[in-house]
Design an enzyme around this catalytic site. Structure first.
Site, PDB file in Angstrom:
ATOM      1  CG  ASP A 158     -17.740  -2.258  24.286  1.00  0.00           C
ATOM      2  OD1 ASP A 158     -16.667  -1.606  24.290  1.00  0.00           O
ATOM      3  OD2 ASP A 158     -17.815  -3.473  24.003  1.00  0.00           O
ATOM      4  CB  ALA A 159     -22.662   1.093  27.536  1.00  0.00           C
TER       5      ALA A 159
ATOM      6  CG  ASP B  88     -22.522   0.539  21.570  1.00  0.00           C
ATOM      7  OD1 ASP B  88     -21.623   0.678  20.713  1.00  0.00           O
ATOM      8  OD2 ASP B  88     -22.764  -0.553  22.148  1.00  0.00           O
TER       9      ASP B  88
ATOM     10  CG  LEU C  39       8.922  -9.336   1.332  1.00  0.00           C
ATOM     11  CD1 LEU C  39       8.436  -9.522   2.757  1.00  0.00           C
ATOM     12  CD2 LEU C  39      10.006  -8.275   1.276  1.00  0.00           C
TER      13      LEU C  39
ATOM     14  CD  GLU D  69       8.395  -4.330   9.047  1.00  0.00           C
ATOM     15  OE1 GLU D  69       7.227  -4.069   8.778  1.00  0.00           O
ATOM     16  OE2 GLU D  69       9.353  -3.564   8.810  1.00  0.00           O
TER      17      GLU D  69
ATOM     18  CE  LYS E 208       6.506 -12.729   3.974  1.00  0.00           C
ATOM     19  NZ  LYS E 208       5.230 -13.329   3.680  1.00  0.00           N
TER      20      LYS E 208
ATOM     21  CG  ASP F 153      -0.193 -16.250   7.120  1.00  0.00           C
ATOM     22  OD1 ASP F 153      -0.150 -15.938   5.914  1.00  0.00           O
ATOM     23  OD2 ASP F 153      -0.346 -17.423   7.515  1.00  0.00           O
TER      24      ASP F 153
ATOM     25  CE1 TYR G 209       3.692  -4.152   3.545  1.00  0.00           C
ATOM     26  CE2 TYR G 209       2.396  -5.542   5.000  1.00  0.00           C
ATOM     27  CZ  TYR G 209       2.791  -5.164   3.718  1.00  0.00           C
ATOM     28  OH  TYR G 209       2.277  -5.822   2.643  1.00  0.00           O
TER      29      TYR G 209
ATOM     30  CE  LYS H 218       7.638 -17.485   3.533  1.00  0.00           C
ATOM     31  NZ  LYS H 218       6.224 -17.602   3.498  1.00  0.00           N
TER      32      LYS H 218
ATOM     33  CB  CYS I 127      -7.868 -53.626  -4.582  1.00  0.00           C
ATOM     34  SG  CYS I 127      -8.577 -52.018  -4.964  1.00  0.00           S
TER      35      CYS I 127
ATOM     36  CB  CYS J 283     -11.836 -53.718  -7.540  1.00  0.00           C
ATOM     37  SG  CYS J 283     -10.088 -54.070  -7.736  1.00  0.00           S
TER      38      CYS J 283
ATOM     39  CB  CYS K  35      -5.394 -52.063  -7.256  1.00  0.00           C
ATOM     40  SG  CYS K  35      -6.742 -52.853  -8.140  1.00  0.00           S
TER      41      CYS K  35
ATOM     42  CB  CYS L 262     -10.059 -50.921  -9.858  1.00  0.00           C
ATOM     43  SG  CYS L 262      -9.840 -50.292  -8.193  1.00  0.00           S
TER      44      CYS L 262
HETATM   45  S1  IVH Z   1       7.134  -5.407   3.191  1.00  0.00           S
HETATM   46  C1  IVH Z   1       8.399  -5.083  -1.141  1.00  0.00           C
HETATM   47  N1  IVH Z   1       6.453  -6.073   5.617  1.00  0.00           N
HETATM   48  O1  IVH Z   1       4.458 -10.362   2.644  1.00  0.00           O
HETATM   49  C2  IVH Z   1       8.167  -5.412   0.248  1.00  0.00           C
HETATM   50  N2  IVH Z   1       5.477  -7.272   3.824  1.00  0.00           N
HETATM   51  O2  IVH Z   1       5.992 -11.835   0.530  1.00  0.00           O
HETATM   52  C3  IVH Z   1       6.778  -5.160   0.612  1.00  0.00           C
HETATM   53  N3  IVH Z   1       3.888  -8.982   4.499  1.00  0.00           N
HETATM   54  O3  IVH Z   1       2.870  -9.105  -0.167  1.00  0.00           O
HETATM   55  C4  IVH Z   1       6.369  -5.930   1.705  1.00  0.00           C
HETATM   56  N4  IVH Z   1       4.041  -8.632   6.651  1.00  0.00           N
HETATM   57  O4  IVH Z   1       1.683  -8.789   1.976  1.00  0.00           O
HETATM   58  C5  IVH Z   1       6.302  -6.328   4.322  1.00  0.00           C
HETATM   59  N5  IVH Z   1       5.911  -6.519   7.816  1.00  0.00           N
HETATM   60  C6  IVH Z   1       5.752  -6.774   6.516  1.00  0.00           C
HETATM   61  C7  IVH Z   1       4.884  -7.777   6.048  1.00  0.00           C
HETATM   62  C8  IVH Z   1       4.770  -7.997   4.684  1.00  0.00           C
HETATM   63  C9  IVH Z   1       3.446  -9.350   5.701  1.00  0.00           C
HETATM   64  C10 IVH Z   1       3.448  -9.613   3.226  1.00  0.00           C
HETATM   65  C11 IVH Z   1       3.037  -8.627   2.168  1.00  0.00           C
HETATM   66  C12 IVH Z   1       3.728  -9.029   0.921  1.00  0.00           C
HETATM   67  C13 IVH Z   1       4.266 -10.367   1.256  1.00  0.00           C
HETATM   68  C14 IVH Z   1       5.590 -10.538   0.562  1.00  0.00           C
END
Ligand code: IVH
Length: 683
Positions: A39-40, A43, A89, A119, A121, A123, A231, A319, A413, A416, A431, A438
């Site tokens: 890092d140094a 920097d 999606l 891949e 998903k 969050d 992605y 999911k 309750c 009251c 109640c 109340c």
């Molecule tokens: S593809 C039309 N790939 O999930 C498809 N989306 O529910 C475009 N997301 O709004 C999305 N990881 O923000 C894709 N590996 C991934 C993702 C991903 C997260 C999110 C994305 C999208 C939401 C859809």
């Protein structure tokens, strides 16, 4: 750049060398997660470039590594029209649903060989990066999919986003899409530091990422440890890759960070195993995911499959089931709701689950307590799925302490002191005093009255309502409209300005709609949708208040129980007095005679029609379909009858479809439905 700048060649050369070196080092550190120097050293290099640019400002490039953070906050975000919509999606939750999707996909492609990619998903928050001639020129949020917001200044501060692409051969203009997120380690480190400095901590990594990108001052965003994975290719001028995996292999060559956990192309038969493998590794990924995404690899096939209104047919989210953790039940509190329901709430030893710390969970009613066989002191399993409220799933029986205590419904309750009663056959205890007698019911009724879907009174939240009640400035909803600025200004933490704002908000709220008014009254089991049906059916509050049980049951969504609650509400003198007092306070709403043509919903294209939705809808969530139909004037019923005008049948439609066909009721599929909606809404 250097020639003609007036500065000598030496500093220009040095500056170019430092810029190139810093870009390389940042790429190694932030994109490849593989730092090349300490890092140094980084920097020192950065400081030298900064000094040189200060000395020769005319040599400093707009996309210099020192210029990620802007100097002045924005007044607001500018809208960005997405040339290609940013879709969401469709979801599946088990192998059978994934299988069914793959089968439908194969059918649509006439049995062609299909390869897939898998891949995580992520969050986080979706962004679209626009590169022109290798330079980042704009970054936008997804927004509603058609229109997002320009967050370029904020995204420039993300070190993993190259301001200038690496390598060569990029299209003149293209859009890379991905997800901005905060790793768990970065989130923890940020919060530890925030806590130590007395700054506000972040709720969870996702909120942290979303909140950081919404900052008007990019200097704030720059303090947040954000990164991203790209992605997909949104669109490109003059680049036509054959497959999604080709895009994912190309992006890193240009310095665009992609997920190392990408897998593909693979056969459909192998996707489920990959998804399960990812679920097993979920905790060790270092960032939060809410599932996996399976995509058709061939971009030609993607194009042939096309998109529905909100999601593509060529991708599917998988999911994972909600995360479960265990914790200790420290006690049970009894809360009194707006309708007097006395609800047991679990007090838990705080535990981190589904991205937030949970210390309370509703137990719904005493039947649920009995079903779980819950005792105070028990070890319990807790679940929280996405934004959903936390839930006690089960007791870990083996872990029950000897002195675990049984849970008893209080006789009186807690607010009251009136007796708590439980009607035979009802799960909920209540109640026994009237709402206005109340304090807890009063508070909850006023909260409901002021809430977003009811009177939507700006600035009137729980704390202020409690203060107004404590100071005896109000006891019913009608009193709110008589509030004067002075006494409100004297409440703790208020002042002349906030008091004036509140009175102005109340003044605006006097003009309400009939459905909102009915909902705001807080009648048992009358939610927003039922309130709308009632308003549409009766047209006026007096007609509703006068309706007998039979007339009430003639309304969609209203069965014998809701009809009885409605009758009981309007029969109670205190409620009639409240409605009169609201009128006297100047609260007003438009009423219509539903029998008169051309008034209110009668003018809408689907007025007088009753629609039934059945099967799975792929293009939009069912409640959206319902809301759009209601907005067009239709009623939406739960079952097919002689009154049904039209049935919409998605895949998996069962008995309702059979019944409609037998009764000769017209049936349309989802594609026709989407088309019909679009046509009607446009017209
Ligand atoms: S593809 C039309 N790939 O999930 C498809 N989306 O529910 C475009 N997301 O709004 C999305 N990881 O923000 C894709 N590996 C991934 C993702 C991903 C997260 C999110 C994305 C999208 C939401 C859809």
């Amino acid at each position: 750049m250097a020639s003609g700048s007036g500065a000598s060649a030496k500093p220009a050369e040095r500056l170019a060398a430092l810029t190139a070196r810093l870009r390389d080092l940042a790429h190694r550190y932030y994109v490849l997660d593989d730092p090349a120097v300490s890092d140094a050293e980084y920097d020192a290099c950065y400081a030298e470039l900064e000094a040189l640019e200060a000395q020769y400002p005319e040599l400093a490039a707009a996309d210099s590594p020192t210029r990620r953070v802007g100097g002045t906050p924005l007044d607001g975000f500018v809208s960005v029209q997405h040339p290609v919509p940013m879709l969401s999606l469709d979801k599946s939750t088990d192998a059978a649903e994934l299988d069914a999707w793959m089968r439908r996909t194969a059918e649509r492609l006439d049995g062609a060989n299909i390869r897939y990619t898998c891949e995580p998903k992520i969050d986080g928050v979706a962004v679209a990066l626009l590169y022109e001639d290798g330079r980042l020129v704009r970054a936008a949020t997804r927004g509603d999919g058609q229109t997002g917001e320009d967050i370029t200044a904020n995204v420039r501060t993300i070190q993993a986003v190259p301001l200038t692409l690496r390598g060569s051969g990029w299209p003149a203009r293209f859009e890379a899409r991905g997800e901005v997120y905060m790793s768990r380690a970065a989130f923890d480190a940020y919060n530890d530091a925030a806590l130590a400095d007395g700054r506000q901590s972040l709720v969870n990594p996702r909120n942290g990422a979303a909140g950081s990108l919404r900052q008007l001052d990019s200097r704030v965003t720059a303090q947040r440890p954000l990164t991203l994975f790209l992605y997909s290719l949104g669109w490109a001028d003059g680049w036509t890759p054959n497959t999604h995996s080709e895009v994912m292999a190309q992006f890193p060559e240009w310095g665009l960070r992609t997920n190392p956990d990408f897998s593909g192309p693979i056969d459909g038969a192998d996707c489920m195993a990959w998804i399960e493998g990812l679920a097993a590794r979920r905790r060790s990924l270092g960032y939060d995911i809410d599932g996996a995404v399976v995509k058709v690899d061939s971009l030609l096939q993607q194009q042939a499959l096309g998109v529905l209104s909100r999601s593509p047919r060529w991708a599917l989210a998988f999911k994972y089931p909600a995360e479960e953790v265990s914790t200790r039940l420290e006690g049970v509190d009894f809360q009194v709701g707006r309708t007097g329901a006395v609800t047991p709430v679990a007090r838990l030893e705080p535990v981190f689950v589904g991205g937030v710390t949970v210390s309370n969970a509703t137990l719904h009613n005493m039947d649920e307590v009995a079903r779980l066989d819950l005792r105070i002191g028990d070890r319990v399993r807790i679940r929280r799925a996405g934004d959903v409220i936390p839930q006690v799933v089960a007791v870990v029986e083996a872990d029950r302490p000897k002195r675990a205590r049984r849970i008893k419904l209080p006789d009186r309750c807690p607010s009251c002191g009136s007796p708590v009663v439980r009607i035979e056959g009802e799960a909920v205890a209540r109640c026994s005093s009237a709402a206005h007698e109340c304090p807890a019911q009063q508070l909850e009724s006023l909260k409901h009255f002021a809430s977003r879907l009811a009177f939507d009174i700006d600035g009137l939240g729980e704390k202020l309502i409690q203060q107004l009640l404590d100071a005896k400035l109000v006891s019913s909803a009608a009193d709110l409209f008589a509030l004067a600025t002075d006494p409100v200004a004297e409440l703790p933490r208020m002042g002349a300005k906030s008091a004036a704002n509140l009175v102005a908000a109340l003044d605006r709220a006097r003009a309400v709609t009939l459905p909102r008014l009915i909902y705001a009254l807080g009648i048992r089991e009358v939610g927003e949708a039922t309130a709308r049906s009632l308003a549409q059916h009766f047209g006026s509050l007096d007609a509703l208040a006068a309706a007998d049980l039979e007339a009430l049951e003639g309304v969609d969504d209203v069965g014998p129980i809701v009809a009885r609650h409605l009758r009981a509400y309007f029969d109670a003198p205190a409620n009639r007095a409240l409605i009169q007092a609201l009128r006297d306070a100047g609260v007003h709403w438009a009423e219509s005679d539903p029998a008169a043509a051309g008034v209110g919903t009668e003018a809408l294209p689907l007025a007088g029609q009753t629609w039934v939705l059945t099967g799975t809808l792929e293009a939009m969530p069912r409640n959206e379909a319902k809301a759009r139909l209601l907005a067009l004037g239709a009623k939406v019923a739960g079952s097919v009858s002689a009154k049904t005008t039209q049935v919409v049948a998605g895949p998996g439609a069962g008995s309702k479809l059979a019944k409609a066909e037998a009764a000769g009721v017209p049936v349309m599929d989802e594609a026709a439905f989407v088309e019909a909606l679009t046509g009607l809404e446009g017209g």
